[in-house]
Motif scaffolding. Sequence first.
Motif, short mmCIF file in Angstrom:
data_model
loop_
_atom_site.label_atom_id
_atom_site.label_comp_id
_atom_site.label_asym_id
_atom_site.label_seq_id
_atom_site.Cartn_x
_atom_site.Cartn_y
_atom_site.Cartn_z
N ARG A 20 0.83 -1.21 0.00
CA ARG A 20 0.00 0.00 0.00
C ARG A 20 0.87 1.25 0.00
O ARG A 20 0.47 2.27 -0.58
N ALA A 24 0.48 4.24 -2.55
CA ALA A 24 0.25 5.62 -2.10
C ALA A 24 1.27 6.56 -2.72
O ALA A 24 0.93 7.69 -3.11
N SER A 42 -10.96 4.00 -2.72
CA SER A 42 -11.74 3.38 -1.65
C SER A 42 -12.96 2.64 -2.16
O SER A 42 -13.59 3.05 -3.14
N ARG A 56 -8.96 0.74 1.09
CA ARG A 56 -8.94 2.19 1.16
C ARG A 56 -7.50 2.67 1.31
O ARG A 56 -6.78 2.23 2.20
N VAL A 57 -7.10 3.58 0.41
CA VAL A 57 -5.78 4.22 0.47
C VAL A 57 -6.01 5.70 0.18
O VAL A 57 -6.58 6.04 -0.87
N HIS A 58 -5.59 6.59 1.05
CA HIS A 58 -5.84 8.02 0.83
C HIS A 58 -4.79 8.86 1.57
O HIS A 58 -4.07 8.36 2.43
N ASN A 59 -4.74 10.12 1.21
CA ASN A 59 -3.89 11.07 1.94
C ASN A 59 -4.70 12.27 2.44
O ASN A 59 -4.14 13.34 2.68
N ALA A 164 -4.58 -2.02 -5.89
CA ALA A 164 -4.95 -1.98 -4.48
C ALA A 164 -5.69 -3.25 -4.07
O ALA A 164 -5.44 -3.81 -3.00
#
Length: 247
Positions: A20, A24, A42, A56-59, A164
């Motif tokens: 991940r 990212a 997501s 879910r992968v976010h910044n 992902a």
Amino acid sequence: MPTIDAAHAFELEFARAKTRAELADLLREACALMGCAWFALSHHLDFLAAPDKGVRVHNYPEEWAYWFDQNRLGPSDPVHRASQRSRAGFLWHDMRRYDAPRPGDETILAEAERHGIGDGLTVPAHIPGDAHGSVSFAWRPGCAAEPDALQFARMIGGAAFEAADSIANPDRMHIGPRLTNRQRQCLIRAAQGNPIWRIGRHLDLSPDTVREHLRNARLRYGANGGIMLTVRALYDGDISFVDIARR
């Protein structure tokens, strides 16, 4: 600059991503290329209720993510709702073309802006039988998402989400079809609501043979009934919603 060549390069890099963190980093690079600040890949789930059920992968700012989760907005966020009605993706300032506003939407968008999230774009990522998902990129307030950025995001969004999903569920990528062709044919007819005798007549099989195919299909999936068998087969891609809807 978000060019076609850059999109192809990102597709290759997404396919090579193993963690991940690597994913990212690639999404941050995509943001830099498009001139935006935020990304969010997501499934549209309530992650408080089911933290291990989706990807879910976010910044996004942590305060915004906390507020979003506490209000259980995964399934009902206006951007998520609009993406469930879009095939190719959209700019957020155009999302009312895809879903009518609901009470509370303005509050959600105002809260996002308060946390530094302005305009954006979203590319849907839907697999029949799986939860809805999407890949979004967002700009800070005062900056607008541009059509060129949407075209670029459309080219890389599917590869990003697939990467992902394969990182989170490595076994899924190695599962082949579980059903034989006859089992699949019988299941589709049964899922359409046909009785055993009609399935047999259509497929030129005896009722006992149809029952045997469906029983063996349930055994392959460890399903204790026809509904669970249908759900599992949809989830794995052995059958599709189009198969069931087709007459």
